[in-house]
Design an enzyme around this catalytic site. Structure first.
Site, PDB file in Angstrom:
ATOM      1  N   HIS A 177       4.166  31.752 -27.984  1.00  0.00           N
ATOM      2  CA  HIS A 177       2.948  30.994 -28.331  1.00  0.00           C
ATOM      3  C   HIS A 177       2.106  30.650 -27.093  1.00  0.00           C
ATOM      4  O   HIS A 177       0.912  30.988 -27.056  1.00  0.00           O
ATOM      5  CB  HIS A 177       3.314  29.743 -29.134  1.00  0.00           C
ATOM      6  CG  HIS A 177       2.164  28.805 -29.359  1.00  0.00           C
ATOM      7  ND1 HIS A 177       1.035  29.161 -30.071  1.00  0.00           N
ATOM      8  CD2 HIS A 177       1.958  27.518 -28.942  1.00  0.00           C
ATOM      9  CE1 HIS A 177       0.188  28.138 -30.088  1.00  0.00           C
ATOM     10  NE2 HIS A 177       0.727  27.138 -29.410  1.00  0.00           N
TER      11      HIS A 177
ATOM     12  N   HIS B 243       0.735  24.302 -21.917  1.00  0.00           N
ATOM     13  CA  HIS B 243       0.089  23.290 -22.750  1.00  0.00           C
ATOM     14  C   HIS B 243       1.026  22.493 -23.658  1.00  0.00           C
ATOM     15  O   HIS B 243       0.660  21.417 -24.123  1.00  0.00           O
ATOM     16  CB  HIS B 243      -1.063  23.912 -23.565  1.00  0.00           C
ATOM     17  CG  HIS B 243      -0.635  24.645 -24.790  1.00  0.00           C
ATOM     18  ND1 HIS B 243      -0.385  25.998 -24.797  1.00  0.00           N
ATOM     19  CD2 HIS B 243      -0.424  24.218 -26.066  1.00  0.00           C
ATOM     20  CE1 HIS B 243      -0.046  26.367 -26.020  1.00  0.00           C
ATOM     21  NE2 HIS B 243      -0.060  25.320 -26.809  1.00  0.00           N
TER      22      HIS B 243
ATOM     23  N   GLU C 224       4.726  17.691 -24.178  1.00  0.00           N
ATOM     24  CA  GLU C 224       5.023  17.140 -25.504  1.00  0.00           C
ATOM     25  C   GLU C 224       6.366  17.617 -26.059  1.00  0.00           C
ATOM     26  O   GLU C 224       7.110  16.833 -26.646  1.00  0.00           O
ATOM     27  CB  GLU C 224       3.912  17.530 -26.482  1.00  0.00           C
ATOM     28  CG  GLU C 224       4.087  16.826 -27.812  1.00  0.00           C
ATOM     29  CD  GLU C 224       3.092  17.318 -28.846  1.00  0.00           C
ATOM     30  OE1 GLU C 224       2.711  16.511 -29.674  1.00  0.00           O
ATOM     31  OE2 GLU C 224       2.734  18.501 -28.808  1.00  0.00           O
ATOM     32  N   ASP C 225       6.677  18.907 -25.854  1.00  0.00           N
ATOM     33  CA  ASP C 225       7.829  19.492 -26.557  1.00  0.00           C
ATOM     34  C   ASP C 225       9.070  19.709 -25.685  1.00  0.00           C
ATOM     35  O   ASP C 225      10.065  20.236 -26.169  1.00  0.00           O
ATOM     36  CB  ASP C 225       7.425  20.848 -27.173  1.00  0.00           C
ATOM     37  CG  ASP C 225       6.402  20.677 -28.292  1.00  0.00           C
ATOM     38  OD1 ASP C 225       6.293  19.556 -28.806  1.00  0.00           O
ATOM     39  OD2 ASP C 225       5.714  21.652 -28.627  1.00  0.00           O
TER      40      ASP C 225
ATOM     41  N   ASP D 153      -5.512  27.329 -28.718  1.00  0.00           N
ATOM     42  CA  ASP D 153      -4.207  26.958 -29.292  1.00  0.00           C
ATOM     43  C   ASP D 153      -4.288  26.983 -30.827  1.00  0.00           C
ATOM     44  O   ASP D 153      -3.452  27.570 -31.512  1.00  0.00           O
ATOM     45  CB  ASP D 153      -3.844  25.551 -28.785  1.00  0.00           C
ATOM     46  CG  ASP D 153      -2.577  24.996 -29.415  1.00  0.00           C
ATOM     47  OD1 ASP D 153      -1.655  25.776 -29.671  1.00  0.00           O
ATOM     48  OD2 ASP D 153      -2.519  23.768 -29.644  1.00  0.00           O
TER      49      ASP D 153
ATOM     50  N   ASP E 268     -29.047  38.930 -46.737  1.00  0.00           N
ATOM     51  CA  ASP E 268     -28.920  39.594 -45.423  1.00  0.00           C
ATOM     52  C   ASP E 268     -27.441  39.814 -45.095  1.00  0.00           C
ATOM     53  O   ASP E 268     -26.860  39.131 -44.272  1.00  0.00           O
ATOM     54  CB  ASP E 268     -29.625  38.790 -44.318  1.00  0.00           C
ATOM     55  CG  ASP E 268     -29.311  37.305 -44.404  1.00  0.00           C
ATOM     56  OD1 ASP E 268     -28.557  36.917 -45.306  1.00  0.00           O
ATOM     57  OD2 ASP E 268     -29.812  36.543 -43.562  1.00  0.00           O
TER      58      ASP E 268
END
Length: 736
Positions: free
Chosen positions: A51, A76, A80-81, A143, A263
């Site tokens: 990812h 990134h 957090e993870d 992301d 269009d």
């Protein structure tokens, strides 16, 4: 493709547009992220590192951003993870990259009373991050794009939730940033999950007619190409179909089937300059019959996100209508990549980082003041996420308003006084109701009267723009100002009493200006009125003033000590004392006093190595001047009332990393002069705060440089380097 192959593709992509990128740091970011995410899996069962690599690939391939952005994209999710912290990323890479990663990390989960409160807080955080560094949102959109591309592995409920969020927030922000390609893909992917039947119907119908459509586009492209080649106009022309969501929206809004879409096809002609844009427009209207009312000039009136093009819809020789967009190469870059196209690369591939400070981001942040969550979300969706309409004043001036705007929005966009005195409106010379929806190209005239009673509360419901709603609110606040002032004053005085502060301290002529600055109001009455109508709280006002009063009291004490130290005359030679470690403030040692507030005068901008003197200011500590500054001349020092206020100061050993100063360069004007000055500053590693140049009629150029330098040694090196430039006559440091 293996993880290593995916990383090698990323490096290859970056080398293609930025060979000077810091590949060692990019690889270090990849290795760090790979190790941090070790053992983690995505819903698809793939290793998690896939990812971040994919996001970095989007940042490189679609947006062509700098090294820092690529590193931040790879990292990134680590804060957090994984156990990695902001401090870890800051130490290993840089504080800037750590801030980018923290900004991109998913917003903190907090329990809010309502969904609107949660949405408002998340959007507010996102907008603040954007206003500080636009790269945060560019990486965040990348992301989201990869997450949407791999949404098939999520549960149906999650697919719908994320798709709706993408459609309401990420696609419109991409549009506002001018990133059309990414916006289209986000919309198509969201539609696939929000209305799978509708999406599939459009895709399958387009598939059936693909050969027929391709043949039409090829014929038309050859016709345009041949005519422009005959006229010798340098150009690139190509055609495209409208993307599925755009077709879906037209079918839904206009209740039409695919064959009735006006269009369905669009052709782009990219030329060398603006003059050619208008030449090509004439050629297109000569080959094909233009459809009235379908011409838009976004070159003369650019969209707020910087988009520029000429748009015209014409009837083809096959009887099929299509749109033609004509633009220059630079306009095309901005149309495709938006804010990313503005990104400037320095020699080492690092972005300048200031392109994202857009006025509209600040405006959206300001509009939340005094608004509840529901109203703020409304203003966001209208001001930011809706399309614009361009309407004209009777004099021909253009006003840009949100789609669905009414004469009320138009009146307040011109001036609040026009809105407050409005009694009616004319559109295209016909009187209309105040809730009339304005269309592109309308000429709007507002009828006013001095005896008008002012806006009605119903106008708040009719107005679409937050600017109009805000100005109507302000009018009602002003009308009840006396009542608000009385209530606000009572609440403020009660809070002062509770905190043990006397009103006399607040209204003192010496204290009041600083206290008003602290609460950001022009007068006490303005503050009382704000407290009275609920825009500001008495507790907050007193809390801020209390801190300022404490600072003033401390400052008075310091000033008294300084004057006493300056006036003290030793009656005999002092005995040698044990050396005492003196603590400096900003690298300045003030004789006779520790921890004194110090500021550097702007008139002469002293730096370490300069001979300096100090002046005791009233209320702001010691102001440090260069000894050769005209404002510190012997005459000034002996002026009445000044004698006791000058004192000895010196540079300590613990000076700051850098100090701001100014240089003035006088030179003979010539081509590439500014380029040579920039190169000289770059080779001496000088941080530039600002450059101001002007040419004189007699062929000279005056250049003022605002820079940050470490000390006098670096300053002399900079001045020597500038003096070596061809045409430079004199380099001086301004003073006084």
């Amino acid at each position: 493709m293996t993880i290593q192959e995916q990383y090698e593709l990323l490096e290859k992509t970056v080398r293609g547009y930025n060979p000077a990128a810091d590949f060692a740091q990019i690889h270090a970011a990849f290795a760090f992220a790979d190790k941090a995410h070790a053992g983690q899996k995505r819903k698809s069962g793939e290793p998690y590192i896939i990812h971040p690599l994919a996001v970095a690939q989007i940042v490189a391939e679609e947006l062509k951003l700098d090294s820092e952005s690529i590193e931040a994209a790879l990292l990134h999710d680590v804060i957090e993870d994984t156990p990695a912290t902001h401090e870890d990323v800051s130490k290993l890479f840089s504080p800037t990259i750590a801030d980018l990663v923290e900004g991109v990390s998913k917003l903190t989960r907090i329990q809010y009373a309502t969904k609107e409160d949660e949405q408002m807080e998340n959007l507010r955080k996102m907008l603040i991050a954007m206003s500080k560094d636009i790269r945060v949102i560019l990486i965040k959109i990348s992301d989201r794009l990869h997450n949407m591309r791999t949404m098939e592995y999520q549960s149906p409920a999650k697919q719908k939730q994320k798709s709706l969020e993408t459609m309401e927030i990420y696609a419109p922000i991409s549009h506002r940033l001018g990133m059309q390609r990414i916006k289209w893909e986000l919309e198509d992917l969201s539609l696939k999950y929000l209305d799978p039947i509708g999406y599939e119907e459009i895709v399958s119908k387009l598939g059936v007619k693909q050969k027929e459509y391709d043949a039409f586009m090829q014929r038309t492209q050859i016709q345009i190409d041949d005519r422009l080649n005959e006229l010798g106009i340098q150009h690139i022309v190509y055609g495209r179909m409208k993307h599925p969501y755009s077709i879906y929206r037209k079918m839904f809004n206009q209740n039409k089937n695919l064959d009735e879409i006006f269009d369905l096809f669009a052709f782009r002609v990219v030329v060398e300059n603006v003059g050619d844009c208008y030449n090509v427009l004439g050629v297109i209207h000569d080959i094909y019959k233009p459809i009235l009312g379908r011409f838009k000039d976004y070159i003369g009136t650019p969209k707020p996100n910087g988009y520029q093009s000429l748009h015209t819809t014409v009837m083809g020789t096959d009887g099929i209508p299509f749109e033609v967009q004509i633009r220059t190469r630079q306009m095309h870059e901005i149309a495709e990549y938006g804010v990313a196209a503005h990104w400037k690369y320095k020699q080492n591939g690092q972005g300048a980082g200031t392109e994202g400070r857009y006025e509209w981001v600040r405006r959206l942040l300001e509009n939340q003041e005094g608004a509840d969550a529901e109203d703020y979300i409304h203003s966001l969706k209208v001001d930011m996420f809706a399309d614009e309409v361009f309407v004209f004043t009777p004099n021909g001036d253009v006003q840009n308003l949100p789609a669905g705007a009414t004469p009320i929005d138009f009146a307040y966009a011109i001036h609040s006084a026009v809105g407050n005195r409005m009694v009616g409106a004319k559109v295209n010379n016909r009187i209309v109701t105040l809730d009339h929806i304005l269309k592109n190209g309308d000429i709007v005239e507002i009828m006013t009267s001095k005896s008008a009673k002012g806006p009605s509360r119903d106008w708040m419901k009719i107005a679409k723009s937050s600017e109009a709603r805000s100005k109507i609110r302000q009018w009602f606040k002003k009308e009840r100002k006396e009542e608000n002032i009385a209530n606000g004053r009572a609440a403020f005085e009660a809070e002062l009493k509770h905190c043990g502060i006397s009103m006399r301290e607040v209204i003192s002529q010496e204290n009041l200006p600083g206290l008003l600055k602290k609460v950001a109001y022009a007068s006490l009455d303005d503050m009382y009125a704000a407290i009275g109508y609920g825009g500001f709280s008495a507790q907050k006002a007193v809390s801020r003033m209390h801190g300022e009063l404490q600072r003033i009291a401390k400052q008075h004490q310091q000033e008294k000590q300084l004057l006493e130290a300056a006036e003290a005359k030793p009656s005999e030679e002092p005995r040698p004392a044990a050396p005492k470690k003196i603590k400096s403030e900003q690298g300045i040692i003030v004789e006779g006093l520790d921890n004194c507030l110090v500021k550097f005068s702007k008139c002469c901008t002293p730096v370490p190595g300069d001979e300096i003197v100090g002046f005791i200011t009233r209320g702001y500590g010691v102001s440090v001047h260069r000894a050769d500054c005209p404002n510190a001349s012997p005459e000034k020092r002996m002026a009445p009332g000044q004698e006791g206020r000058w004192l000895k100061v010196s540079w300590g050993t613990d000076t700051n990393d850098s100090y701001p100063t100014s240089l003035e360069v006088v030179c003979k004007d010539r081509a590439n002069l500014l380029l040579d000055i920039s190169a000289a500053l770059s080779t001496t590693n000088t941080f530039v705060l600002g450059v101001n140049t002007r040419s004189t009629e007699d062929g000279f150029a005056l250049c003022r440089l605002e820079i940050r330098i470490r000390d006098g040694q670096q300053l002399r090196a900079v001045m020597n380097k500038l003096n070596q430039i061809s045409g430079v006559l004199k380099v001086t440091r301004p003073a006084g």
